[in-house]
Design an enzyme around this catalytic site. Structure first.
Site, PDB file in Angstrom:
ATOM      1  N   ARG A 198       6.634 -17.819   4.823  1.00 29.02           N
ATOM      2  CA  ARG A 198       5.583 -17.138   4.741  1.00 29.02           C
ATOM      3  C   ARG A 198       4.926 -17.252   3.308  1.00 29.02           C
ATOM      4  O   ARG A 198       3.667 -17.107   3.047  1.00 29.02           O
ATOM      5  CB  ARG A 198       5.893 -15.401   4.813  1.00 29.02           C
ATOM      6  CG  ARG A 198       6.251 -15.157   6.128  1.00 29.02           C
ATOM      7  CD  ARG A 198       6.472 -13.626   6.114  1.00 29.02           C
ATOM      8  NE  ARG A 198       5.343 -13.132   5.313  1.00 29.02           N
ATOM      9  CZ  ARG A 198       5.658 -11.751   4.519  1.00 29.02           C
ATOM     10  NH1 ARG A 198       6.877 -11.586   4.162  1.00 29.02           N
ATOM     11  NH2 ARG A 198       4.568 -11.510   3.821  1.00 29.02           N
ATOM     12  N   ASN A 233      -1.302 -14.803  -2.004  1.00 29.88           N
ATOM     13  CA  ASN A 233      -2.074 -13.337  -2.229  1.00 29.88           C
ATOM     14  C   ASN A 233      -3.396 -13.120  -2.507  1.00 29.88           C
ATOM     15  O   ASN A 233      -3.936 -11.926  -2.105  1.00 29.88           O
ATOM     16  CB  ASN A 233      -1.339 -12.445  -2.829  1.00 29.88           C
ATOM     17  CG  ASN A 233       0.245 -11.980  -2.486  1.00 29.88           C
ATOM     18  OD1 ASN A 233       0.460 -12.262  -1.447  1.00 29.88           O
ATOM     19  ND2 ASN A 233       0.802 -11.314  -3.306  1.00 29.88           N
ATOM     20  N   CYS A 281       7.377  -7.884   4.898  1.00 30.98           N
ATOM     21  CA  CYS A 281       8.657  -7.795   4.467  1.00 30.98           C
ATOM     22  C   CYS A 281       9.201  -6.387   4.613  1.00 30.98           C
ATOM     23  O   CYS A 281       8.538  -5.411   4.230  1.00 30.98           O
ATOM     24  CB  CYS A 281       8.491  -8.211   2.902  1.00 30.98           C
ATOM     25  SG  CYS A 281       8.568  -9.683   2.517  1.00 30.98           S
ATOM     26  N   ASP A 320       7.028  -9.253  -7.415  1.00 29.93           N
ATOM     27  CA  ASP A 320       7.579 -10.431  -6.443  1.00 29.93           C
ATOM     28  C   ASP A 320       8.416 -11.611  -7.375  1.00 29.93           C
ATOM     29  O   ASP A 320       8.880 -12.436  -6.658  1.00 29.93           O
ATOM     30  CB  ASP A 320       6.175 -11.146  -6.191  1.00 29.93           C
ATOM     31  CG  ASP A 320       5.482 -10.329  -5.126  1.00 29.93           C
ATOM     32  OD1 ASP A 320       6.184  -9.387  -4.513  1.00 29.93           O
ATOM     33  OD2 ASP A 320       4.195 -10.676  -4.867  1.00 29.93           O
TER      34      ASP A 320
HETATM   35  C1  UD1 Z   1       0.656  -6.789  -2.862  1.00 25.62           C
HETATM   36  C2  UD1 Z   1       1.171  -8.178  -2.501  1.00 25.62           C
HETATM   37  C3  UD1 Z   1       2.773  -8.133  -2.744  1.00 25.62           C
HETATM   38  C4  UD1 Z   1       3.146  -7.528  -3.960  1.00 25.62           C
HETATM   39  C5  UD1 Z   1       2.553  -5.962  -4.129  1.00 25.62           C
HETATM   40  C6  UD1 Z   1       2.930  -5.539  -5.367  1.00 25.62           C
HETATM   41  C7  UD1 Z   1      -0.453  -9.053  -1.154  1.00 25.62           C
HETATM   42  C8  UD1 Z   1      -0.615  -9.879   0.245  1.00 25.62           C
HETATM   43  N1  UD1 Z   1       0.726  -8.655  -1.241  1.00 25.62           N
HETATM   44  O1  UD1 Z   1       1.407  -5.959  -1.549  1.00 25.62           O
HETATM   45  O2  UD1 Z   1       3.172  -9.574  -2.473  1.00 25.62           O
HETATM   46  O3  UD1 Z   1       4.495  -7.372  -4.165  1.00 25.62           O
HETATM   47  O4  UD1 Z   1       1.056  -6.183  -3.945  1.00 25.62           O
HETATM   48  O5  UD1 Z   1       2.394  -6.252  -6.349  1.00 25.62           O
HETATM   49  O6  UD1 Z   1      -1.247  -9.146  -1.862  1.00 25.62           O
HETATM   50  N2  UD1 Z   1       1.906   2.300  -1.252  1.00 25.62           N
HETATM   51  C9  UD1 Z   1       1.521   3.647  -0.840  1.00 25.62           C
HETATM   52  N3  UD1 Z   1       0.518   3.759  -0.077  1.00 25.62           N
HETATM   53  C10 UD1 Z   1      -0.283   2.869   0.549  1.00 25.62           C
HETATM   54  C11 UD1 Z   1      -0.119   1.700   0.091  1.00 25.62           C
HETATM   55  C12 UD1 Z   1       0.647   1.397  -1.045  1.00 25.62           C
HETATM   56  O7  UD1 Z   1       2.544   4.311  -1.068  1.00 25.62           O
HETATM   57  O8  UD1 Z   1      -1.195   3.070   1.365  1.00 25.62           O
HETATM   58  C13 UD1 Z   1       2.908   1.768  -2.254  1.00 25.62           C
HETATM   59  C14 UD1 Z   1       3.834   0.962  -1.699  1.00 25.62           C
HETATM   60  O9  UD1 Z   1       4.759   1.395  -1.027  1.00 25.62           O
HETATM   61  C15 UD1 Z   1       4.352   0.394  -2.894  1.00 25.62           C
HETATM   62  C16 UD1 Z   1       3.279   0.412  -3.827  1.00 25.62           C
HETATM   63  O10 UD1 Z   1       2.291   1.260  -3.237  1.00 25.62           O
HETATM   64  O11 UD1 Z   1       5.259   0.967  -3.362  1.00 25.62           O
HETATM   65  C17 UD1 Z   1       2.603  -0.860  -4.255  1.00 25.62           C
HETATM   66  O12 UD1 Z   1       2.057  -1.501  -3.161  1.00 25.62           O
HETATM   67  P1  UD1 Z   1       0.800  -2.298  -2.912  1.00 25.62           P
HETATM   68  O13 UD1 Z   1       0.438  -2.554  -4.318  1.00 25.62           O
HETATM   69  O14 UD1 Z   1      -0.193  -1.635  -2.106  1.00 25.62           O
HETATM   70  O15 UD1 Z   1       1.334  -3.626  -2.297  1.00 25.62           O
HETATM   71  P2  UD1 Z   1       0.720  -4.583  -1.149  1.00 25.62           P
HETATM   72  O16 UD1 Z   1      -0.822  -4.589  -1.344  1.00 25.62           O
HETATM   73  O17 UD1 Z   1       1.228  -4.287   0.040  1.00 25.62           O
END
Ligand code: UD1
Length: 419
Positions: free
Chosen positions: A398, A23, A116, A306
């Site tokens: 992955r 990440n 995922c 995670d």
């Molecule tokens: C990153 C990590 C992932 C981890 C997650 C939470 C990477 C590549 N992946 O994923 O392994 O599980 O952080 O620690 O770093 N959300 C919205 N709108 C958005 C963006 C996010 O509603 O535009 C929500 C998502 O649906 C989720 C929450 O915010 O419920 C957290 O997501 P986010 O922190 O953005 O996770 P990722 O960056 O996708």
């Protein structure tokens, strides 16, 4: 098609070196696109998600040379600003290229990212945040078209939730924007600090990464640098859970214990002894684990979502009942049905999972449903009696580099079989 076959019931014991963090590597690879000189990244894990990022960089016109865990990226000839659908779908974090593309090229066209299946993973916050910096965005027919007139402009962005990817995208878009950007309620994960560290070494002016307010003072342009990716705290937690589930003992090396700290309480409550060194963690598990009262996933520095699935696999063989509450993602219990194939006793009610520990797990055939859920199945198979088969392991590839080799070194009977 490959499967993992695992002859379980062997106590894991020995040493394992933790790889670089997936990440961190992914957003930093996207960040290299912004640079105007060659960058060298060290400690990059050999993962399919890293391969996917490299494919994107090459498609954009960067020269990329990989040698072992070192990747050299020369972005000086990059010319493309479009990422085709098949590359975007390979992983969800491809969305972080959007901030880098719009900042550097002035326009970008990408499709929605893959990744995922953890319930709805919208990109609305990414879009809204980039718009706040002056990007003009048009979402149509599954594609996102983005452009800017002049430079992006610094702004204050209040995130409704501390999204990791959104925080990264804002940093990437604003690092060369005009003026100052402030992110309130920013994600505080160590990977954000690593991204900021890389960009600052290239000449960016980012302060506050690791806190919930991050300030980015835009600079004209970025140079390049050599940067070492931090170690993977989730891989560390996974090997700890694997050793604990088999009553084993493992010494993790090349790890950053501070970043793994949020999971320590759970291992201690389960009866494991932990000895923490400067860059090592020694875990010694009892013959039978105790239950952990509650594992509630939270943003950093809370218990990482995670690590939820790997810890659940471990809790299935503990004495007593462990409760999980998943607060980050809506649908992150897809591994539960597969764990039950091994004889685990788990009930799920919306965001709560109740795990009644059983005396033993038994070998099963199971399918990885997502990356961390796949790791949970590997742990269950390691603890189970008999030979298990785990399919759909592209998910596991992955996020876990050299999984079989590392587990074999700990005494596991695991092999990859191609059908
Ligand atoms: C990153 C990590 C992932 C981890 C997650 C939470 C990477 C590549 N992946 O994923 O392994 O599980 O952080 O620690 O770093 N959300 C919205 N709108 C958005 C963006 C996010 O509603 O535009 C929500 C998502 O649906 C989720 C929450 O915010 O419920 C957290 O997501 P986010 O922190 O953005 O996770 P990722 O960056 O996708």
């Amino acid at each position: 098609m490959a499967v993992l076959t695992i002859e379980g019931g062997k106590r894991l014991s020995g040493e394992v070196e933790i790889h670089g963090a997936k990440n961190s590597a992914l957003p930093i690879l996207a960040a290299t696109f912004l640079c105007n000189e060659k960058c060298t990244l060290q400690n990059c894990p050999a993962l399919s998600d890293v391969d996917a990022s490299i494919k994107i960089l090459k498609h954009l016109g960067c020269k990329v040379v990989r040698e072992g865990d070192q990747i050299e990226i020369d972005p000086t000839a990059a010319h493309n600003c479009t990422i085709p659908d098949e590359l975007m779908r390979e992983m969800r974090s491809s969305i972080v290229f959007l901030g880098a593309l719009i900042a550097k090229c002035g326009k970008a066209r990408i499709s929605y990212p893959g990744g995922c299946e953890l319930g709805p993973r919208p990109v609305d916050l990414h879009i809204l945040s980039l718009q706040k910096l002056g990007a003009l965005i048009d979402e149509r027919f599954g594609s996102i078209r983005c452009r800017r007139v002049g430079r992006l402009c610094g702004n204050t962005i209040n995130l409704p939730l501390p999204s990791v990817g959104t925080t990264e995208n804002i940093i990437l878009a604003s690092v060369t924007a005009r003026g100052i950007t402030k992110i309130h309620n920013a994600a505080r994960e160590p990977e954000i600090m690593d991204l900021a560290g890389f960009l600052n070494a290239c000449g960016a002016k980012i302060s506050g990464a690791g806190d919930s307010v991050i300030t980015i003072e835009g600079v004209e342009k970025l140079g390049g640098c050599t940067h070492r990716i931090i170690s993977d705290r989730i891989e560390a937690a996974t090997y700890m859970a694997a050793a604990a589930a088999t009553g084993g003992e493992v010494l993790l090396k090349k790890v950053q214990p501070d970043y793994v700290e949020p999971v320590f309480y759970a291992f201690r409550e389960a009866g494991c002894e932990l000895e923490i060194g400067a860059d090592t963690i020694l875990l010694r598990a009892p013959a039978r684990l105790n239950r952990i009262k509650l594992i509630r996933t939270q943003v950093y520095p809370g218990f990482p979502t995670d690590a939820q699935a790997p810890m659940m696999a471990m809790a299935t063989v503990a004495r007593g009942t462990t409760m999980f509450i998943e607060t980050i993602f809506q649908n992150r219990y897809r591994h539960v049905d597969e764990l039950c194939r091994f004889g685990a006793n788990i009930k799920v009610e919306e965001r709560v999972a109740i795990v009644e520990g059983v005396d033993s797990l038994y070998a099963a055939e199971a399918q990885a449903t997502d990356l961390r859920g796949g790791a949970a199945l590997v742990i269950a198979a390691l603890a189970a009696h008999g030979e298990s088969k785990i399919g759909n392991i592209r998910h596991i590839d992955r996020g876990y580099a050299e999984l079989e080799t590392d587990l074999q070194a700990l005494g596991a009977h695991i092999k990859r079989v191609d059908y």
